[in-house]
Design a protein around this motif. Structure first.
Motif, PDB file in Angstrom:
ATOM      1  N   ASP A   1       0.828  -1.213   0.000  1.00  0.00           N
ATOM      2  CA  ASP A   1       0.000   0.000   0.000  1.00  0.00           C
ATOM      3  C   ASP A   1       0.860   1.260   0.000  1.00  0.00           C
ATOM      4  O   ASP A   1       0.426   2.307  -0.486  1.00  0.00           O
ATOM      5  CB  ASP A   1      -0.943  -0.010   1.217  1.00  0.00           C
ATOM      6  CG  ASP A   1      -2.100   0.972   1.075  1.00  0.00           C
ATOM      7  OD1 ASP A   1      -2.476   1.295  -0.071  1.00  0.00           O
ATOM      8  OD2 ASP A   1      -2.633   1.413   2.108  1.00  0.00           O
TER       9      ASP A   1
ATOM     10  N   ASP B   1      -1.751   4.700   0.569  1.00  0.00           N
ATOM     11  CA  ASP B   1      -1.380   5.540   1.710  1.00  0.00           C
ATOM     12  C   ASP B   1      -0.818   4.721   2.875  1.00  0.00           C
ATOM     13  O   ASP B   1      -0.825   5.196   4.012  1.00  0.00           O
ATOM     14  CB  ASP B   1      -2.564   6.394   2.159  1.00  0.00           C
ATOM     15  CG  ASP B   1      -3.796   5.559   2.435  1.00  0.00           C
ATOM     16  OD1 ASP B   1      -3.722   4.322   2.229  1.00  0.00           O
ATOM     17  OD2 ASP B   1      -4.816   6.122   2.842  1.00  0.00           O
ATOM     18  N   ALA B   2      -0.346   3.518   2.572  1.00  0.00           N
ATOM     19  CA  ALA B   2       0.446   2.736   3.533  1.00  0.00           C
ATOM     20  C   ALA B   2      -0.310   2.345   4.799  1.00  0.00           C
ATOM     21  O   ALA B   2       0.304   2.119   5.826  1.00  0.00           O
ATOM     22  CB  ALA B   2       1.731   3.487   3.904  1.00  0.00           C
ATOM     23  N   ASP B   3      -1.644   2.255   4.699  1.00  0.00           N
ATOM     24  CA  ASP B   3      -2.380   1.901   5.924  1.00  0.00           C
ATOM     25  C   ASP B   3      -3.095   0.554   5.841  1.00  0.00           C
ATOM     26  O   ASP B   3      -3.718   0.130   6.812  1.00  0.00           O
ATOM     27  CB  ASP B   3      -3.393   3.001   6.278  1.00  0.00           C
ATOM     28  CG  ASP B   3      -4.483   3.155   5.227  1.00  0.00           C
ATOM     29  OD1 ASP B   3      -4.393   2.506   4.165  1.00  0.00           O
ATOM     30  OD2 ASP B   3      -5.422   3.946   5.467  1.00  0.00           O
ATOM     31  N   HIS B   4      -3.027  -0.146   4.712  1.00  0.00           N
ATOM     32  CA  HIS B   4      -3.862  -1.346   4.564  1.00  0.00           C
ATOM     33  C   HIS B   4      -3.489  -2.448   5.547  1.00  0.00           C
ATOM     34  O   HIS B   4      -4.369  -3.109   6.112  1.00  0.00           O
ATOM     35  CB  HIS B   4      -3.798  -1.855   3.119  1.00  0.00           C
ATOM     36  CG  HIS B   4      -4.869  -2.864   2.809  1.00  0.00           C
ATOM     37  ND1 HIS B   4      -6.205  -2.608   3.018  1.00  0.00           N
ATOM     38  CD2 HIS B   4      -4.812  -4.143   2.329  1.00  0.00           C
ATOM     39  CE1 HIS B   4      -6.923  -3.685   2.663  1.00  0.00           C
ATOM     40  NE2 HIS B   4      -6.093  -4.613   2.251  1.00  0.00           N
TER      41      HIS B   4
HETATM   42 MG   LIG Z   1      -4.654   2.562   2.045  1.00  0.00          MG
END
Ligand SMILES: [Mg+2]
Length: 209
Positions: free
Chosen positions: A30, A35-38
């Motif tokens: 991600d 946005d690197a939150d998955h």
């Molecule tokens: Mg995300």
């Protein structure tokens, strides 16, 4: 073979562990196109699901899937919370009156959930989303069922197609979600949602059948 309430509860426990183990992988995927939150979201969501089911075990399959939906919608951020929440909510309706899920029931549950995601997310095959895992998996499950396959054959066919579908997102250019803002720069990266969807189906094959 058929999956009942106990097998589904064990599957949810497996998912909690699997999303913790794959948190860094999902976050890395991600961070490339989103946005690197998955990874953080899925880990948090299924930890909350496990806690809720342990504390407040639902009496039947329908209420179990419904409880999962509510927890995911409440705790998972980004696009994934509403989409996976919709999956479990529609799956819950497909479980109404059922105590166990045989091969045909399992296909009906996945069909309801996946069609719910499709309606909610308005994505199509080839958009580089979780549906690029889910749609081929559903087709393969239906084909295996039509060919007379039992629960194991259906879920194994679904898992194999889910894996190919997940990998098929690598060369795709995203047309939905945050990754679509990257345009051509989204090419060459595996979709994180397609990856979490594959993990969900493979875990079902390991535990339901
Ligand atoms: Mg995300």
């Amino acid at each position: 073979m058929a999956a009942g309430r106990q097998e589904v509860i064990e599957w949810l426990g497996d998912l909690q562990r699997i999303y913790t183990e794959n948190r860094e992988l999902l976050t890395a995927l991600d961070s490339a196109i989103g946005d690197a939150d998955h990874g953080i979201n899925m880990d948090r969501g299924f930890a909350a699901v496990k806690a809720e089911v342990d504390t407040n075990p639902p009496a039947d399959l329908r209420s179990l899937f419904q409880s999962v939906a509510m927890v995911l919608i409440r705790t998972v951020g980004g696009a994934a919370g509403p989409l996976y929440g919709t999956f479990f909510l529609r799956a819950s309706a497909a479980c109404t009156g059922k105590e166990v899920l045989g091969a045909g029931d399992a296909v009906a549950v996945f069909r309801a959930g996946i069609e719910g995601i499709q309606q909610r997310g308005k994505a199509e095959a080839g958009d580089k989303t979780m549906l690029d895992t889910f749609l081929p998996a559903l087709s393969a499950m239906q084909e295996a069922l039509d060919a007379g396959g039992g629960l194991r054959a259906v879920l194994e066919a679904g898992t194999a197609a889910a894996e190919s579908g997940m990998l098929s997102t690598i060369p795709m250019q995203a047309r939905k979600g945050r990754a679509s803002y990257l345009g051509a720069r989204s090419v060459g990266h595996q979709d994180p949602g397609a990856t979490s969807a594959f993990l969900l189906i493979r875990a079902a094959a390991d535990r339901w059948a």
